[in-house]
Structure formats: structure tokens, C-alpha cells
Design an enzyme around this catalytic site. Structure first.
Site, PDB file in Angstrom:
ATOM      1  N   PHE B 115       0.859  -1.173   0.000  1.00  0.00           N
ATOM      2  CA  PHE B 115       0.000   0.000   0.000  1.00  0.00           C
ATOM      3  C   PHE B 115       0.902   1.232   0.000  1.00  0.00           C
ATOM      4  O   PHE B 115       1.836   1.321   0.801  1.00  0.00           O
ATOM      5  CB  PHE B 115      -0.932   0.003   1.212  1.00  0.00           C
ATOM      6  CG  PHE B 115      -2.007   1.035   1.106  1.00  0.00           C
ATOM      7  CD1 PHE B 115      -3.037   0.892   0.187  1.00  0.00           C
ATOM      8  CD2 PHE B 115      -1.980   2.168   1.894  1.00  0.00           C
ATOM      9  CE1 PHE B 115      -4.025   1.864   0.069  1.00  0.00           C
ATOM     10  CE2 PHE B 115      -2.968   3.143   1.779  1.00  0.00           C
ATOM     11  CZ  PHE B 115      -3.993   2.987   0.867  1.00  0.00           C
ATOM     12  N   ASP B 186       1.962  -5.126   8.377  1.00  0.00           N
ATOM     13  CA  ASP B 186       0.806  -4.239   8.268  1.00  0.00           C
ATOM     14  C   ASP B 186      -0.435  -5.130   8.152  1.00  0.00           C
ATOM     15  O   ASP B 186      -0.546  -5.924   7.205  1.00  0.00           O
ATOM     16  CB  ASP B 186       0.962  -3.325   7.041  1.00  0.00           C
ATOM     17  CG  ASP B 186      -0.202  -2.354   6.886  1.00  0.00           C
ATOM     18  OD1 ASP B 186      -1.297  -2.612   7.420  1.00  0.00           O
ATOM     19  OD2 ASP B 186      -0.022  -1.328   6.201  1.00  0.00           O
ATOM     20  N   TYR B 211     -10.672   1.174  10.842  1.00  0.00           N
ATOM     21  CA  TYR B 211     -11.905   1.514  10.114  1.00  0.00           C
ATOM     22  C   TYR B 211     -12.291   0.543   9.018  1.00  0.00           C
ATOM     23  O   TYR B 211     -13.270   0.781   8.325  1.00  0.00           O
ATOM     24  CB  TYR B 211     -11.838   2.941   9.557  1.00  0.00           C
ATOM     25  CG  TYR B 211     -10.646   3.302   8.708  1.00  0.00           C
ATOM     26  CD1 TYR B 211     -10.573   2.906   7.388  1.00  0.00           C
ATOM     27  CD2 TYR B 211      -9.617   4.075   9.224  1.00  0.00           C
ATOM     28  CE1 TYR B 211      -9.485   3.254   6.598  1.00  0.00           C
ATOM     29  CE2 TYR B 211      -8.523   4.430   8.451  1.00  0.00           C
ATOM     30  CZ  TYR B 211      -8.461   4.020   7.143  1.00  0.00           C
ATOM     31  OH  TYR B 211      -7.386   4.368   6.372  1.00  0.00           O
ATOM     32  N   LYS B 212     -11.531  -0.525   8.870  1.00  0.00           N
ATOM     33  CA  LYS B 212     -11.884  -1.511   7.834  1.00  0.00           C
ATOM     34  C   LYS B 212     -12.706  -2.634   8.474  1.00  0.00           C
ATOM     35  O   LYS B 212     -13.847  -2.417   8.857  1.00  0.00           O
ATOM     36  CB  LYS B 212     -10.615  -2.016   7.162  1.00  0.00           C
ATOM     37  CG  LYS B 212      -9.866  -0.910   6.403  1.00  0.00           C
ATOM     38  CD  LYS B 212      -8.586  -1.462   5.765  1.00  0.00           C
ATOM     39  CE  LYS B 212      -7.763  -0.359   5.129  1.00  0.00           C
ATOM     40  NZ  LYS B 212      -8.373   0.151   3.894  1.00  0.00           N
ATOM     41  N   ARG B 358     -12.714  -4.250  -6.730  1.00  0.00           N
ATOM     42  CA  ARG B 358     -12.424  -4.919  -5.465  1.00  0.00           C
ATOM     43  C   ARG B 358     -13.697  -5.091  -4.637  1.00  0.00           C
ATOM     44  O   ARG B 358     -14.494  -4.162  -4.509  1.00  0.00           O
ATOM     45  CB  ARG B 358     -11.405  -4.082  -4.685  1.00  0.00           C
ATOM     46  CG  ARG B 358     -10.844  -4.752  -3.467  1.00  0.00           C
ATOM     47  CD  ARG B 358      -9.720  -3.936  -2.874  1.00  0.00           C
ATOM     48  NE  ARG B 358     -10.220  -2.736  -2.236  1.00  0.00           N
ATOM     49  CZ  ARG B 358      -9.542  -2.031  -1.308  1.00  0.00           C
ATOM     50  NH1 ARG B 358      -8.320  -2.402  -0.956  1.00  0.00           N
ATOM     51  NH2 ARG B 358     -10.053  -0.951  -0.768  1.00  0.00           N
TER      52      ARG B 358
END
Lengths: 399, 399
Positions: B115, B186, B211-212, B358
Site C-alpha cells: 500500500f 501491516d 476503520y476496515k 475490489r
């Protein structure tokens, strides 16, 4: 809203009945309307829009909107303020930037009485950077005399968190610049309390807090300022994707965003930031100079009332209104217990080690009657010795 | 709540009617009850308790309470997780700590497909640290072979944000350790999606996102992990007051707090963190292994459904469930427009440049019927070419 004679406007806030709140310099109270705004952010934005909220509710621009509301309060040019992260993290960012502007020097000069996290962060960055970088923290009254050509960065808080003494931003910045130093101002106890003139004073960098006089809520995001002359060349040490020129291009290589945009780092806490944005409504169109005058009148009033009622207390704040911020402090050797006794009676200030009773004064919701009551209750507590009870000596985690 | 056969439990969330939400890996939906909890934090805590909320509402311990809820989800020992700041800032903290553990080396090895913010942050810290520190970002499939005795820090994301490929944390960590490298994981697309086994795999450090899959709300605070063997010796680069051994003693000198406590920095955003704390209720007592099995069944189901209905799409995610996370991706050269057309019909996934459609899949609120509908709508859009309209090509700020 700009008419200071109409102050206080206690109904701008959801303040509990019967409380005299003199700790808005630690945590500002809840502005009326902010609860409803946040409820909308949760239900109608997060709940209903889901990830689309980034575009549809404008979350992606929220930090910039907040920055645009803060800039005029601190005398910053448009496009020079970035909002997000904590004050400590923002200090780290501007310290790194400032250090890079003076690569031949090695000293960060500060005030030994600075708010501790500022000194801790400066120490930490020096340890990590190595190569002889170090913090020199001088006694408050010796800092200005210590500005010389060894100093890379002068890092000062404009208003002392204990005494309320305010430094002359213009004179100090000029002196530092004359010696070739770069200046960082911590505005924790300035922003929202009186007009700050960053641009006019020639400041290089500044940081500040969203949850004190700006009333943004507990742990509200902080802000930083980068002077336009540095904004295009600063290399962010915390080079996160939100500061990238095109965050959603997902480029493998970092390209800094335009100007101060590059100082953003990660995904901002939208709920906390929404509360801050809403709280800043209260400053729209407000005449900060009038607010300051009224605040200083109130500070004078409070000093006189406390000194009349509580002759044993020692004033820690300057009597000269030109060199103080927007809080008044007194010393008492048992200050912690005295403050707990005061709080128990609905007069809320705070204690700062080792002996400071601190009272934040903002004309937005404080008037003479509140201050008279505070002085009277304080006097009763001191006269009766009612502070000397075990429950008032028991130290809470947070003071 | 641990019975996977009872899933999905869409009524755990306030999800809009008619929406198939396949983007919980970008922003988790609003848990039912969180709106009310946050309303209480605003009114009954901030509003009524004011600054006393730090003690009376327990704000000061909130980060530790959240950390204690996250630890079991990631296989972390008690007292090894700190919550606060953004994922990017946390990465900076653990990178600095990891670099200090290998002072004779100079390479941070990573995946060129990582990322982007991870690579940006690593670049930034190397530039600031100087002394030859550098990032070597290799193509995904070459990273493991590149682990050698030049590598100070191996920094990898367990689940690839585009393809969903999951690395073998145990094998990679072992290989890195054999070469003397320190490992940072990560967990952005791992935490809350399947059982992570940080301690069992011997990870040194980790970071992750609130927040995922943890559903903590937009920009929820992030977390970091420090292995117990490092926790007492790590020197925090962001040495802020909340990581001090005694924050409210206001000592002029920094003394790191005990263990992972020292990795805290500034005042945390209480409102955003309260939402995260509340959202983590949904994981209490939940069997993550069962959740993972169900998620992989759903991923298989979705792959089969899309491949049957949309034969032109190219699967980007591994077919082998043992090496994938909890999202499924397909490639389409006009992926951006196709995704916008899909979202317009209430099937919400996201697009990742250059060509990735996605779909995040979590059994908490997604079932086979949702996935069948998504595949059908996607098929209709591709068959009809209805994605090829100007409004679907117009790029929003956030994708």
C-alpha cells in the site's frame, strides 16, 4: 456575534446548570448544535452513505475546511494551515521541517517551562536524527538572551501553560530571525483566545490545539502552520498518502502535495474532526480583538476578586494584561486538594504541578458573576480548610 | 455469537435497505448501537462532565481498553498493543523502533506493490534519518528471495490491498529472523477478517487499521503492536506526553512509560475512539477461525458466481483459499467506470488503480444471496455496456 458587549452568551454551549466552567483552556465545553451535527455525521453520513461519504459528505475535504476556519483566528494566510493528528505529532512534523532549514546548526532552543510534551518531542527527534542535534531548554526568563547563531530552531509556546505569561511573538521572532534561527510557535493557549498574528509577525511554523479555546471536543485534531515561503520546499518527514500530490493514484513513489497539503499524513478521524468543524461556527464573524479586551477585563476582575477574598493566595499570572493569555493562576502549596474541593462545588478549574490553581477565562460563556462566585467559593474553602479531606487529596489519573 | 452458521447477521449493523455492501475492507459499516453510544459520549460525557470526563468517563484509559479488545483479534499478548494516531503515523513509530534494533544495517525491504503510504512513510523516515538508510521495494513475488543479511527491517502487508493475496506470516517471519532482520507486519486487511497470530509467528512489530474490518468509523484510530521482547527497550521516536511514565507529573524530562504504553504520543481523539471501542463489541466471543472459514466459502461462491455470469473478467485474487484474505478482485480495463455503474445500482465495492474491481467480503453482514445479486448486476452492466456513460467516467476525488 461580534459585539463583545453582548457577551457572555452561555447559551451558545450546552453547559450544565450551576457549573462555573473555568477550564475551557484544557477542554472547551460542548457547543450547542454540535451533538446534533455529530449525530448526522454518524447516521446520515457513515451509516447511510458508507464509504461514499468520502465524496458525498465531503469527508476528504474536511481537514481543509477546518483549516480555512482556523487560519483567520491565527493570522495565517489562506492555504497555510493543515489540520489533523495530535499537537505532539504536528510538532514533530514542523520540527523536522525547521531543522532541515538550518542544516549547519544543531541546537533547538526552548523554555525549560514549556509544556512538557514539546520538550519530549524535541528530545525524541534529536535522538533519532543524531549527528549532534540537541535541545537546550533555558529558564523562561533567560530564553530570549540565549538566542544566538548556534540556534537552528527556536521552539516556544506563546502563552505559558502554568503562569499565563504571553511572549511578544513579533519581537521574539524578529530577534530569532536576526540570529538566523527558524521559529516555531505553539499556540495551544492562544488560538481562539485572542488574535494571533502569525503572518504579520513573520513566524516560520506554528502548531496548536483543537480542544481548548476552539472547543473542538476531547482530543480534537490539532493544526499546524507553515509560512508560505517554506511551504513549497518543505520535505515532510511523515510523508503519508494524504499529503501526496495524488493520494488515489496509488503511485509507488511519493510526490509531495501542493504547499501545506503535504503536511497531512494518514486518514483523519472524521467524527472527531466533524465536531471541531462544527465548534468553529462560534468564531465566524467574531471580533477577536474585542474578545481579547473583554477577556482581559475579566482576568483583571478575577484577580481583584480573588485577592480581596483569598489574601493568602499568590498570583502566578502577570498583572500586566499586555503580557498574559486568557487564564489566571494562583499558587497554593496544597493546590491539588484545593482544586478538587472547588470542583466538588461546581467551580471547575484545574491544577498544574507543583502548586498552580489554574482558571481559564473566556468571555464566550464566562461573566463577572461567575468569577465572583468562583472567588467566593474559593474563599470559603480556604477559610474553612474544607479542602483538607482525604477525598480531595486522592490523586486522580488526570489532573 | 460465535456460531458461524447463524451468519450473516445484517441486523448487527445499520445498513441501508437494498444495498449490497462489499466495501467493508475500505470502511466498515455502522454497527447498531454505535450511534447511541456516541451520542452519550457527546452529551453525557463531554457536555455534562466537561474536563472531568478524562477521569469520570474513563477517557484516559480508552486507548488501553480498545487495545485490550484488539489484542485477541491479532494474536497479541496482553499489554502489547497501543491504539491511537493513524496507520501511517504508527508505521513511522514502529519503523524507527525497528531500525534502532539493527543499527549496523541500512535496508528496509518491502514489496513494490505494498500500500503506497507504507512505502512513502518508509522513504520519508530514511530521508530524515540519513546515514545511508534506504528502502528496497521489490516486485511482490521477489521479496522473500531478497531477504538477506543486508536487510535491517522487512516491512510487509500481510494481505495485498489489490489482489487479496495473503502472505504466510510464520514462514516469512522465520526466514527474516534467520537472516537477522526485524519484521513489521501491516494488518490493514487482516485484523477482524481472520485470526492473526502475531505472537505465535514471532512478529516483532505490527500496525493496523480501525476503520476496515473492525468497523470503527471513518478515520478511526489505528493500532500498533510491539513484541514483549522489544517493549521494554524500544526508544519512542514520537516521545509524546501520553507515552510518558507519568504524563500528569509534568516532568521536564522524558521517561518512557511501561512497555507498549510508551508508544502513545498525544491526546487521542476521544469521539472517534469511542466509536471504535463500541464497534469492537461485535467481536466479543466471536470465533475468528469460523468467521474465516465462512468468509472463504463466500469468496469461493462469489468467484464462481462472477466467473459464470461475467466470463470477460479476469480474476486477480488467488483461487487457493489458504493464500488469500477476505476480499476478491477482478481486473477490467475500464474498472473505474464499471465500479461506478455498480455502485449506482446499490452494489458497493471499490476501484483500485489501474484496473482492479475490489469486493470486500465479510460474513458478518454478507451472505450468498448478496453475492449472487452483485454478480448478476455486474453481469448486466457488462453485457449492456451501461458503464460507458460520462457520469461513470468522471473521477471523484476519492476512489
Amino acid at each position: 456575534m461580534s459585539d463583545a458587549t453582548a457577551l457572555p452568551q452561555r447559551d451558545l454551549f450546552d453547559l450544565p446548570e450551576g457549573v462555573v466552567y473555568l477550564d475551557g483552556n484544557s477542554l472547551g465545553p460542548l457547543p450547542r448544535g454540535t451533538a446534533e451535527r455529530l449525530s448526522r455525521a454518524v447516521g446520515a453520513e457513515w451509516g447511510a452513505q458508507l464509504v461514499r461519504g468520502w465524496n458525498d459528505a465531503g469527508w476528504i475535504d474536511l481537514p481543509d475546511r477546518v483549516a480555512a476556519r482556523i487560519a483567520p483566528l491565527i493570522g495565517a494566510e489562506p492555504g497555510t494551515v493543515a489540520v489533523g493528528d495530535s499537537t505532539s505529532v504536528n510538532l514533530f512534523k514542523v520540527l523536522a521541517a525547521a531543522m532541515a532549514l538550518n542544516p549547519e546548526r544543531r541546537v533547538i532552543l526552548s523554555d525549560a517551562g514549556n509544556f512538557p510534551t514539546d520538550l519530549y518531542i524535541a528530545d525524541g527527534i534529536c535522538r533519532f536524527r543524531g549527528e549532534g542535534w540537541r535541545v537546550e531548554a533555558k529558564p523562561s526568563e533567560e530564553v530570549e538572551a540565549a538566542i544566538d547563531e548556534s540556534v537552528a530552531v527556536l521552539m516556544l509556546t506563546q502563552v505559558d501553560y502554568r503562569t499565563g505569561r504571553r511572549r511578544d511573538m513579533r519581537a521574539v521572532t524578529e530577534k530569532a530571525h536576526a540570529a538566523g534561527a527558524v521559529v516555531i510557535w505553539d499556540l495551544a493557549h492562544s488560538a481562539g483566545a485572542f488574535p494571533v498574528e502569525l503572518a504579520a509577525c513573520g513566524a516560520d511554523f506554528a502548531i496548536g490545539c483543537g480542544y481548548k479555546f476552539l472547543n473542538g471536543g476531547p482530543g480534537a485534531p490539532a493544526f499546524l502552520y507553515v509560512a508560505p515561503r517554506h511551504a513549497a520546499t518543505v520535505e515532510p518527514v511523515l510523508s503519508g498518502w494524504m499529503g501526496h500530490a495524488a493520494p488515489f493514484a496509488f503511485d509507488p513513489g511519493y510526490r509531495p502535495g501542493e504547499g501545506v497539503e503535504r503536511m497531512k499524513v494518514g486518514t483523519p478521524p472524521i467524527l472527531s474532526m466533524t465536531a471541531l468543524e462544527d465548534a468553529l461556527r462560534l468564531f465566524e464573524g467574531r471580533d477577536l480583538a474585542a474578545l481579547e479586551t473583554r477577556a482581559q477585563d475579566l482576568c483583571d476582575h478575577f484577580i481583584a476578586a480573588v485577592e480581596a477574598r483569598c489574601p493568602g493566595l499568590v498570583l502566578a499570572t502577570p498583572r500586566d494584561r499586555a503580557v498574559r493569555g486568557s487564564h489566571v493562576s494562583f499558587r497554593h502549596p496544597e493546590g491539588y486538594a484545593v482544586m478538587q474541593a472547588l470542583i466538588a462545588q461546581g467551580v471547575i478549574g484545574d491544577f498544574r504541578a507543583p502548586d498552580i490553581l489554574r482558571f481559564g477565562i473566556t468571555p464566550l460563556y464566562i461573566g463577572e458573576a461567575d468569577l465572583d462566585r468562583a472567588a467566593e467559593v474559593l474563599g470559603e474553602i480556604l477559610d474553612s480548610g474544607s479542602w483538607d479531606r482525604p477525598e480531595f487529596h486522592a490523586r486522580a489519573k488526570v489532573t
